[in-house]
Design an enzyme around this catalytic site. Sequence first.
Site, PDB file in Angstrom:
ATOM      1  N   CYS A  35      -5.013  -7.236  -3.726  1.00 17.21           N
ATOM      2  CA  CYS A  35      -5.551  -6.917  -2.401  1.00 17.21           C
ATOM      3  C   CYS A  35      -6.568  -7.991  -2.044  1.00 17.21           C
ATOM      4  CB  CYS A  35      -6.206  -5.536  -2.423  1.00 17.21           C
ATOM      5  SG  CYS A  35      -6.863  -4.975  -0.832  1.00 17.21           S
ATOM      6  N   HIS A  36      -6.833  -8.182  -0.752  1.00 19.16           N
ATOM      7  CA  HIS A  36      -7.827  -9.170  -0.338  1.00 19.16           C
ATOM      8  C   HIS A  36      -9.112  -8.531   0.161  1.00 19.16           C
ATOM      9  CE1 HIS A  36      -4.513  -8.972   2.831  1.00 19.16           C
ATOM     10  NE2 HIS A  36      -5.430  -8.125   3.236  1.00 19.16           N
ATOM     11  N   ASN A  59       0.833  -1.198   0.000  1.00 21.95           N
ATOM     12  CA  ASN A  59       0.000   0.000   0.000  1.00 21.95           C
ATOM     13  C   ASN A  59       0.867   1.247   0.000  1.00 21.95           C
ATOM     14  OD1 ASN A  59      -2.666  -1.046   0.028  1.00 21.95           O
ATOM     15  ND2 ASN A  59      -2.403  -1.689   2.143  1.00 21.95           N
ATOM     16  N   TYR A  74     -11.748   7.687   4.126  1.00 21.95           N
ATOM     17  CA  TYR A  74     -11.684   8.040   2.712  1.00 21.95           C
ATOM     18  C   TYR A  74     -12.757   9.057   2.333  1.00 21.95           C
ATOM     19  CZ  TYR A  74      -9.282   3.491   2.645  1.00 21.95           C
ATOM     20  OH  TYR A  74      -8.461   2.431   2.901  1.00 21.95           O
ATOM     21  N   HIS A 109      -9.763  -0.287  -2.299  1.00 21.91           N
ATOM     22  CA  HIS A 109     -10.311   0.147  -1.012  1.00 21.91           C
ATOM     23  C   HIS A 109     -11.567   1.003  -1.155  1.00 21.91           C
ATOM     24  CE1 HIS A 109      -6.487  -0.595   1.654  1.00 21.91           C
ATOM     25  NE2 HIS A 109      -6.894  -1.679   0.999  1.00 21.91           N
TER      26      HIS A 109
END
Length: 452
Positions: free
Chosen positions: A170-171, A149, A257, A200
Amino acid sequence: MPFKLCIIGAGSVGFTRKLCSDILSVPEFEGIEIALTDISQQNLDMIAQILRKMIEVSGLKTKVTATTDRRKALEGAKYVMNTVRIGGVEAFATDISIPLKYGVDQCVGDTICAGGILYGQRGIAAMLDFCKDIREVCPSDHLLLNYANPMAMMTWAAIDHGGVNTVGLCHGVQNGHRQIAAALGVPMGEVDIICSGINHQTWYLDIRHKGRKIEKDELIAAFEAHPVFSRQEKVRIDVLKRFGFYSTESNGHLSEYLPWYRKRREDIPNWISTDDWIHGETGGYLRHTRETRNWFETEYPTMLKDAEKPLSQWKRTDEHASHIIEALETGRPYRGHFNVKNRGVITNLPDDCIIESPGWVDRFGINMVEGVTLPLACAATCQASVNVQRMSVQAAITGDVDLLKLAVLHDPLVGAVCTPAEVWSMVDEMLEAQAQWLPQYPAPASRARAAS
């Protein structure tokens, strides 16, 4: 199928063990070489011993090497995995503590917001060095699988400025998929999803249980009725109600975010849960990292004992890396969600940005499903982050302090909290605190002279 796999940042013992146990579970990969590299010789020695024990117990011919010489580890590697965190906990602490002085309250700080942007500045500087070595000593058909990241910024820099074929992994999509199934009270294998957006901030656009479409109201009801998720996922549930779509990321991630949930300190407790760091605790991931940073040292004897189990007893995970490499090498198709250049995959996001969306892998490479159009609210939220990412990447490449400050100024949460003057001061403090990991920026004294 003899090829070489190199893992940069392999000293992250637990994650490296997971990635490698997945790779070792593919029968055709028995004869490969796994080259481990990290700045910590101690950690390298531990993970190498664990992997060699696993290989010995299962009677494999896999070769494991470990060195702090990154270029040597990369020589001849067809596949490279990047899992680094530049600056470690020391730099991470300032990603959280300095913005908090200015009212910017972060739970994680690894994607955007003030902490994620500075994390990206450190990571991109290192990524360019990695890419230079990859271009020079790896085969021309190399593939970099980036787990580091901030995912979008690191992958963007590697492709556009590092000149390296890169996919970001990414998971988050898998974890959200698992959670949705749990909320519905059904096995994950019975739930199909289409998820698209940016890393994300990826959105479950279509959810089906045994082919039946799960509508918004049913999903809201399922989460609100769940005894745990209803308490831990207040931000995600609120966004689901207003946008009509569920987001991949945890409550803590998503809350930082957006400009709405963490801008007034007195309101934050209404949106978070302190059950676990990931649900929104101020500096939660930093606390978790500090408390567990040496877990592999204290638990090492247990991990070494676990390595005595044959691979048949290890359950392969849903981390994408091993499945991608298997598909490329054997032709067995694999469907996943990957971080790649948009180039028209998502019709209402810019072509140059890094998107996360469904794709298929086979011998012909990673093939994305094109023509996805995000709902307008989802696209607007992603676009705000893309603008920040684009400026952040360009600042990291050029060492442009003014552009870096503009990137932070345009961050949704920072902009909801800080004045421009506060942003300028905050970034100056962060640059000074992290100067040793930011070679692209002038020294603090040089900046002070320029400002005067």
